[in-house]
Structures are given as C-alpha cells and as structure tokens.
Scaffold this active site. Structure first.
Site, PDB file in Angstrom:
ATOM      1  N   GLU A  15       0.828  -1.209   0.000  1.00 18.22           N
ATOM      2  CA  GLU A  15       0.000   0.000   0.000  1.00 18.22           C
ATOM      3  C   GLU A  15       0.864   1.261   0.000  1.00 18.22           C
ATOM      4  OE1 GLU A  15      -3.202  -0.101  -0.453  1.00 18.22           O
ATOM      5  OE2 GLU A  15      -3.329  -2.282  -0.279  1.00 18.22           O
ATOM      6  N   GLU A  72      -6.190   4.771   7.043  1.00 21.07           N
ATOM      7  CA  GLU A  72      -5.554   4.256   5.825  1.00 21.07           C
ATOM      8  C   GLU A  72      -5.623   2.732   5.772  1.00 21.07           C
ATOM      9  OE1 GLU A  72      -4.394   4.107   2.278  1.00 21.07           O
ATOM     10  OE2 GLU A  72      -4.420   6.110   3.157  1.00 21.07           O
TER      11      GLU A  72
END
Length: 119
Positions: free
Chosen positions: A25, A66
């Site tokens: 990510e 996130e």
C-alpha cells in the site's frame, strides 16, 4: 476439542498485516514517512506532553483510517472483481475517511507547529 491458539500468534498475524500493508500500500508508506518527519519536528520543537498526545492521536487516526481504507478496497475487489457502481461508492467513501483524517491532522499540526516555527 478445540485447538488452543498459541500464545503470541495473534501478534504474529498483526505484524504480518503491517508488513503486507507497508509492502503493498503506497499511501500507507507515505503516511508512515510523514509520521517520521512529524515525530522529528516534535522532538526538534520540544512539544509539551499534551501536544505530543494530540499529535500521536492524530497519527494513530490517519494510519488506522488508511489501513481500514486499504482493507475495504481489497475486500470489495475480492467480492466484486468486475466494476460495479455500488462498489465504487463504497471505495470512494472509504477513501473520504482517510481524506478527512488527513485534513484534520494537517489543521491540528498547523495549530501546534505554526507558533513554534513563525512566532
């Protein structure tokens, strides 16, 4: 009989999840790099204990947001690999959570650091 969970194995899964998030990510890596810079500034400007608590809470909120966003995106991709308007809405709302957390963190960071840098 139920298999007993080995002690510490949950932590192993959790650290593996962090490793995977860091590896896969890009935005999570960016937030971690920004975290390092912010902590450096906290040390440099010798924040009060309360300022540290506020900054650490905001870092925590952004990183959690996130991770949840990444989780939602992967779940939607797994459950609905082809494009679907509802899947897009879910992903967009999940991304909006991160955006709100990041903007709030920037505002709070500005309130804390502005007087130390410019006054």
């Amino acid at each position: 009989m139920k298999d007993k969970k080995k002690k510490g194995i949950g932590l192993t899964y959790a650290f593996n999840g962090l490793k995977e998030a860091f590896k896969r990510e890009r935005n999570f890596r960016i937030h971690l790099y920004v975290t390092i810079v912010v902590i450096f500034f906290c040390l440099y400007f010798q924040l009060t204990a309360m300022e540290w608590v506020i900054i650490l809470m905001m870092i925590h909120i952004v990183l959690i947001a996130e991770l949840v966003n990444s989780l939602m995106e992967r779940m939607i991709d797994y459950m609905k690999p082809e494009y679907h308007p509802q899947a897009k809405i879910i992903k967009d709302i999940s991304a909006a959570v991160v955006l709100i957390a990041a903007i709030t963190s920037i505002i709070i960071g500005t309130i804390i650091f502005f007087p130390k840098v410019f006054l």
